[in-house]
Design a protein around this motif. Structure first.
Motif, PDB file in Angstrom:
ATOM      1  N   LEU A 173     -58.471  97.868  70.184  1.00 23.97           N
ATOM      2  CA  LEU A 173     -58.582  96.418  70.006  1.00 23.97           C
ATOM      3  C   LEU A 173     -58.114  96.002  68.612  1.00 23.97           C
ATOM      4  O   LEU A 173     -57.792  94.822  68.401  1.00 23.97           O
ATOM      5  CB  LEU A 173     -60.034  95.977  70.236  1.00 23.97           C
ATOM      6  CG  LEU A 173     -60.530  96.056  71.690  1.00 23.97           C
ATOM      7  CD1 LEU A 173     -62.004  95.642  71.763  1.00 23.97           C
ATOM      8  CD2 LEU A 173     -59.682  95.166  72.590  1.00 23.97           C
ATOM      9  N   TYR A 174     -58.118  96.927  67.703  1.00 23.52           N
ATOM     10  CA  TYR A 174     -57.667  96.593  66.348  1.00 23.52           C
ATOM     11  C   TYR A 174     -56.175  96.243  66.328  1.00 23.52           C
ATOM     12  O   TYR A 174     -55.682  95.646  65.361  1.00 23.52           O
ATOM     13  CB  TYR A 174     -57.961  97.749  65.401  1.00 23.52           C
ATOM     14  CG  TYR A 174     -57.141  98.996  65.646  1.00 23.52           C
ATOM     15  CD1 TYR A 174     -55.920  99.193  64.992  1.00 23.52           C
ATOM     16  CD2 TYR A 174     -57.584  99.966  66.535  1.00 23.52           C
ATOM     17  CE1 TYR A 174     -55.178 100.328  65.225  1.00 23.52           C
ATOM     18  CE2 TYR A 174     -56.841 101.091  66.778  1.00 23.52           C
ATOM     19  CZ  TYR A 174     -55.623 101.284  66.113  1.00 23.52           C
ATOM     20  OH  TYR A 174     -54.870 102.400  66.338  1.00 23.52           O
ATOM     21  N   LEU A 175     -55.453  96.628  67.372  1.00 21.61           N
ATOM     22  CA  LEU A 175     -54.022  96.314  67.409  1.00 21.61           C
ATOM     23  C   LEU A 175     -53.760  94.837  67.718  1.00 21.61           C
ATOM     24  O   LEU A 175     -52.632  94.387  67.596  1.00 21.61           O
ATOM     25  CB  LEU A 175     -53.322  97.184  68.455  1.00 21.61           C
ATOM     26  CG  LEU A 175     -53.378  98.704  68.197  1.00 21.61           C
ATOM     27  CD1 LEU A 175     -52.726  99.445  69.349  1.00 21.61           C
ATOM     28  CD2 LEU A 175     -52.686  99.035  66.885  1.00 21.61           C
ATOM     29  N   GLY A 176     -54.771  94.110  68.141  1.00 22.42           N
ATOM     30  CA  GLY A 176     -54.587  92.687  68.419  1.00 22.42           C
ATOM     31  C   GLY A 176     -55.060  92.343  69.821  1.00 22.42           C
ATOM     32  O   GLY A 176     -55.427  93.218  70.615  1.00 22.42           O
ATOM     33  N   PRO A 177     -55.079  91.037  70.179  1.00 23.86           N
ATOM     34  CA  PRO A 177     -55.528  90.646  71.533  1.00 23.86           C
ATOM     35  C   PRO A 177     -54.539  91.152  72.591  1.00 23.86           C
ATOM     36  O   PRO A 177     -53.326  91.060  72.428  1.00 23.86           O
ATOM     37  CB  PRO A 177     -55.544  89.108  71.461  1.00 23.86           C
ATOM     38  CG  PRO A 177     -54.580  88.772  70.377  1.00 23.86           C
ATOM     39  CD  PRO A 177     -54.659  89.887  69.370  1.00 23.86           C
ATOM     40  N   PHE A 178     -55.078  91.658  73.684  1.00 22.76           N
ATOM     41  CA  PHE A 178     -54.248  92.190  74.762  1.00 22.76           C
ATOM     42  C   PHE A 178     -53.955  91.098  75.787  1.00 22.76           C
ATOM     43  O   PHE A 178     -54.273  91.212  76.969  1.00 22.76           O
ATOM     44  CB  PHE A 178     -54.954  93.379  75.410  1.00 22.76           C
ATOM     45  CG  PHE A 178     -54.820  94.643  74.621  1.00 22.76           C
ATOM     46  CD1 PHE A 178     -53.917  95.623  74.985  1.00 22.76           C
ATOM     47  CD2 PHE A 178     -55.583  94.846  73.476  1.00 22.76           C
ATOM     48  CE1 PHE A 178     -53.779  96.790  74.233  1.00 22.76           C
ATOM     49  CE2 PHE A 178     -55.460  96.000  72.720  1.00 22.76           C
ATOM     50  CZ  PHE A 178     -54.543  96.978  73.096  1.00 22.76           C
ATOM     51  N   LYS A 179     -53.297  90.023  75.330  1.00 22.62           N
ATOM     52  CA  LYS A 179     -52.866  88.923  76.193  1.00 22.62           C
ATOM     53  C   LYS A 179     -51.783  88.145  75.464  1.00 22.62           C
ATOM     54  O   LYS A 179     -51.602  88.258  74.251  1.00 22.62           O
ATOM     55  CB  LYS A 179     -54.040  88.016  76.550  1.00 22.62           C
ATOM     56  CG  LYS A 179     -54.725  87.366  75.354  1.00 22.62           C
ATOM     57  CD  LYS A 179     -55.919  86.537  75.809  1.00 22.62           C
ATOM     58  CE  LYS A 179     -56.648  85.914  74.602  1.00 22.62           C
ATOM     59  NZ  LYS A 179     -57.801  85.104  75.041  1.00 22.62           N
ATOM     60  N   ASP A 180     -51.062  87.338  76.267  1.00 24.35           N
ATOM     61  CA  ASP A 180     -49.978  86.531  75.715  1.00 24.35           C
ATOM     62  C   ASP A 180     -49.833  85.298  76.586  1.00 24.35           C
ATOM     63  O   ASP A 180     -50.264  85.280  77.751  1.00 24.35           O
ATOM     64  CB  ASP A 180     -48.677  87.338  75.688  1.00 24.35           C
ATOM     65  CG  ASP A 180     -47.622  86.674  74.797  1.00 24.35           C
ATOM     66  OD1 ASP A 180     -47.997  85.773  74.030  1.00 24.35           O
ATOM     67  OD2 ASP A 180     -46.439  87.046  74.904  1.00 24.35           O
ATOM     68  N   SER A 181     -49.221  84.257  76.067  1.00 23.22           N
ATOM     69  CA  SER A 181     -49.080  82.992  76.805  1.00 23.22           C
ATOM     70  C   SER A 181     -47.654  82.491  76.681  1.00 23.22           C
ATOM     71  O   SER A 181     -46.917  82.851  75.755  1.00 23.22           O
ATOM     72  CB  SER A 181     -50.064  81.939  76.277  1.00 23.22           C
ATOM     73  OG  SER A 181     -49.818  81.678  74.899  1.00 23.22           O
ATOM     74  N   ALA A 182     -47.278  81.621  77.656  1.00 22.94           N
ATOM     75  CA  ALA A 182     -45.938  81.025  77.694  1.00 22.94           C
ATOM     76  C   ALA A 182     -46.050  79.651  78.329  1.00 22.94           C
ATOM     77  O   ALA A 182     -47.011  79.347  79.066  1.00 22.94           O
ATOM     78  CB  ALA A 182     -44.963  81.910  78.454  1.00 22.94           C
ATOM     79  N   THR A 183     -45.057  78.807  78.089  1.00 23.88           N
ATOM     80  CA  THR A 183     -45.008  77.452  78.634  1.00 23.88           C
ATOM     81  C   THR A 183     -44.058  77.417  79.821  1.00 23.88           C
ATOM     82  O   THR A 183     -42.949  77.967  79.761  1.00 23.88           O
ATOM     83  CB  THR A 183     -44.559  76.452  77.569  1.00 23.88           C
ATOM     84  OG1 THR A 183     -45.472  76.508  76.458  1.00 23.88           O
ATOM     85  CG2 THR A 183     -44.524  75.039  78.124  1.00 23.88           C
TER      86      THR A 183
END
Length: 790
Positions: free
Chosen positions: A359-369
């Motif tokens: 989890l230290y690598l960052g949130p495991f999700k992404d978003s787009a429009t």
């Protein structure tokens, strides 16, 4: 060069003595410096004094893998009874004696005939004996000794597997156990370092290491990433002699695979996606697909998509394709270009299986429009309702408006709409519709009692583009009006006894009405005015939709009046009031004292349903007569001779050959007599054929018959030869005419062959008298005559 062992093995023969094993001399070069001798010693059995005890050696040592050209010398047997005069003979028995090991029976020298391998057999146990050649008796007791094979380093270490396969998770810590390899050496582990194995790594550094003594392979590098490199091939060496120079070695390959862990979050390759969706797209239809990339595999790469915000949150949905891990955007509701033509959504991609270690690598999700553009299409007209329900009274006049349907073009152009009725749903054309305003009106009378509901379909189509059309169901209910008069439930035909009493009930009447009464039917019964005063019967209304017929007088006479017809008027209470007159037939019959009918004018009325015995007998007699008539008709028809096919006075054929004579069987002597063939002399040569009359009559030539020939076959052959040479014998040429239409035809013969033979032209005016069927033929031939006249 013959090699010698440096060991002496002494054996004290005679009575059993305690033996001692002397220590071996210090090994220097590995080869013996002196000859090894096994001394067999002992005293004679008659000598009872005690002899001096000697040292006893009971082992020989022999190196394996001998490479010399001569036999390998093992040692020497010697008995203290041997005087050197050749009187003793040495014998060897046991493991390999006579084959692998041989002995010189005179000198006692032992030799090995073959190359020995310690790994096959490390120890051989043999027995030695000295016997007197002359007597064959042993001079010494049999002694047992051992030949041991000394090991040399002639086997390299061998791994238990040629190839090892192992796997570890990526990003593992240094020193993580991978797999353990094992090598074995066939050499003697108790003798020197020939079997002492040491492990080392030849290939696979700096990623992995191996423990020299155990063969355990461990990771040696931190944070090995599967996405950078997944497969590693490590080569491990096992070397004996403790790894020293000159030792033998063997190798094995270890294939190591890094397994995946969820250390990479999903990422959209672009921040904005654009799609187009026509407004005619049906709900749950896919608009487009988007995909977030994940460097992991299997369950670590599983992604779940969701719409987090946007103005089309309630208009669109998104699901995940489990096979491709794509997000499928679908339409949830019907789109309307005229209402809204652009939607903006925010879509999020999230890993379903998250490893807390990363989890230290960052949130495991992404978003787009996601931008969805709604496209305008030419839509069919839309009705104001999904279905219409209309009501109309059954007495409505024709062309009366029942109701109106409304449809509009949803497009911005607002094209005009025309209406029509689908005639597949109104085959009888009971209804019509105004194509301009959608008003539905009746074109035929309606009857609720015949059909209560009319289900029709109305079509609305654009005038400019008739292909753009839509349909709507219209349900028309026909309402009831009081247009049917009540009537009897059944046809009433009853009887009255001649001895009936006055005011006696003879029949109860019931009525029905096809109309529908919401408050319930209420019928009233009364006698018709013309029968109310003069009738011999009275009618009583029971006020429950039934009425009873009673006798007005006592005693009736069937001879004076056998049948009475009583008119009854039935009325309902609806508006407008409907009434009908029904007739009750009453027959006068003779009855017994209990009122049971005995007889009357209408036997069919008073008799029970079953038939009497007399009626059954009459029916059986009729059936029998009918069967006899049929049998006689069939017999007469069989005996009747059939008429010739063509019988006419106008028949111009030379002869008629009839084939319809079936003969009379064996009793028919005129048809054929077999006796004629048996007796040739009985033939009447002057008898001619009855069915053919030749144009030119030749007298038949008489030939001599063979009196003695009684064979039928010879007779037939003789007659055949006579007929072949006789010109008067049949068959004869004849004219067969098929233009005859039959006997009694008004038109007689229409043969074209006969028409040619006429002297003048024929008159076809008579064809006009044959009726309309021959009108066309009369016009054709009549026109030809007129052409000739002109």
């Amino acid at each position: 060069m013959r090699t010698y062992h440096c060991f002496w093995l002494l054996f004290w023969a005679g009575q059993p003595h305690q033996s001692f094993l002397t220590p071996l001399s210090k090994r220097t070069s590995g080869f013996p410096e002196k000859e090894m001798v096994l001394v067999l010693s002992g005293n004679s059995r008659r000598d009872l004094h005690r002899s001096k005890r000697s040292w006893m050696w009971n082992q020989f040592f022999l190196l394996e893998e001998y490479t010399g050209t001569d036999y390998q010398y093992v040692g020497k047997l010697h008995s203290d009874q041997d005087k050197g005069d050749g009187s003793l003979k040495y014998i060897l028995s046991g493991d390999g004696a006579g084959d692998l090991f041989i002995i010189n029976e005179n000198t006692g020298d032992i030799q090995a005939t073959k190359r020995l391998d310690r790994e096959e057999k490390p120890v051989y146990i043999l027995r030695a004996q000295a016997i007197n050649r002359r007597t064959g008796r042993p001079v010494e007791p049999e002694s047992e000794f051992i030949i041991k094979i000394h090991d040399i380093n002639d086997n390299e270490p061998m791994f238990t597997k040629d190839v090892y396969n192992a796997s570890i998770p990526e990003m593992s810590d240094v020193g993580t156990f991978v797999v353990q390899v094992t090598a074995t050496d066939a050499d003697d582990p108790t003798y020197g370092n020939s079997a002492k194995v040491v492990y080392s790594i030849l290939q696979g550094q700096p990623y992995f290491s191996v423990e020299s003594e155990t063969g355990i392979i461990k990771t040696a590098l931190l944070n090995m990433d599967r996405e950078n490199r997944e497969q590693y091939q490590v080569v491990i060496q096992a070397k004996d002699m403790g790894g020293q120079m000159g030792g033998l070695s063997g190798t094995t390959t270890v294939n190591i695979t890094l397994t995946d862990v969820n250390d990479n979050p999903p990422r959209f390759p672009q921040s904005t996606y654009q799609f187009r969706a026509p407004e005619s797209m049906a709900p749950n239809s896919p608009v487009g697909r988007i995909k977030a990339n994940d460097a992991d595999v299997d369950e670590n790469a599983e992604i779940e998509y969701s719409i987090t915000e946007g103005d089309g949150y309630d208009m669109f949905g998104i699901t995940t394709d489990k096979d491709t891990q794509e997000g499928i955007i679908t339409v949830k509701k019907a789109l309307d270009f005229e209402n809204k033509n652009l939607y903006i959504l925010k879509v999020e991609a999230t890993n379903t299986h998250v490893d807390p270690r990363f989890l230290y690598l960052g949130p495991f999700k992404d978003s787009a429009t996601v931008r969805i553009q709604v496209e305008d299409v030419d839509e069919p007209p839309v009705f104001s309702r999904p279905a219409y329900i209309m009501e109309v009274k059954e007495d409505v006049p024709i062309n009366s408006v029942i109701g109106t349907v409304t449809a509009q073009d949803p497009d911005a152009a607002k094209n005009p709409v025309k209406y029509s009725v689908d005639r597949h749903t109104d085959m009888d054309r009971v209804f019509n519709i105004n194509s301009g305003n959608g008003s539905i009106f009746s074109s035929k009378p309606l009857d609720r009692e015949t059909l209560l509901w009319h289900n029709i379909t109305v079509i609305a189509a654009e005038i400019n583009n008739p292909k753009q059309s839509s349909r709507v169901p219209v349900f028309i209910k026909v309402l009831d009006v009081n247009d049917n008069a009540p009537e009897f439930v059944m046809f009433y035909e009853t009887f009255v006894c001649e001895n009936a009493k006055a005011e006696q009930l003879i029949q109860t009447l019931s009525a029905v009405d096809k109309d529908n009464s919401y408050s319930g039917h209420q019928f009233s019964f009364s006698l018709a005015p013309e029968a109310a005063s003069s009738s011999n019967f009275t009618l009583q209304d029971n006020r429950d939709n039934t009425a009873g017929i009673f006798t007005r007088k006592a005693r009736y006479n069937r001879h004076e009046m056998s049948t009475y017809f009583l008119p009854v008027v039935i009325s309902d209470n609806d508006y407008p009031i409907q009434s009908s007159t029904e007739t009750v037939t009453i027959r006068v019959c003779a009855c017994d004292h209990r009122g049971k009918m005995l007889s009357c004018n209408a036997e069919a009325l008073i008799h029970p349903t079953g038939l009497s015995t007399g009626a059954l007998i009459a029916i059986l007699l009729c059936i029998i007569i009918l069967l006899v008539t049929v049998v006689l008709f069939a017999a007469l028809r069989r005996q009747r001779k059939k008429e010739p096919l063509i019988i006419s006075k106008e028949d111009i054929r030379d002869n008629i050959v009839s084939y319809n004579d079936e003969g009379g069987g064996e009793e028919d002597t005129q048809a054929f007599d077999i006796g004629t063939l048996r007796n040739p002399e009985a033939i009447d040569d002057n008898k001619l054929r009855r069915d053919i009359v030749p144009e030119t009559l030749f007298m038949p030539r008489r030939t001599a018959t063979a009196r003695d020939n009684t064979d039928v076959r010879d007779f037939i052959n003789q007659r055949l030869k006579e007929n072949d040479t006789d010109p008067t014998a049949p068959p004869y040429d004849s004219l067969a005419t098929y233009a005859y239409e039959g006997n009694g035809s008004v038109a007689e013969s229409l043969s074209s062959l006969e028409s040619v033979t006429t002297d003048g032209d024929q008159d076809y005016d008579y064809l006009s008298d044959w009726g309309p069927r021959f009108k066309k033929l009369a016009d054709m031939y009549g026109a030809m005559d007129s052409d000739k006249d002109s």
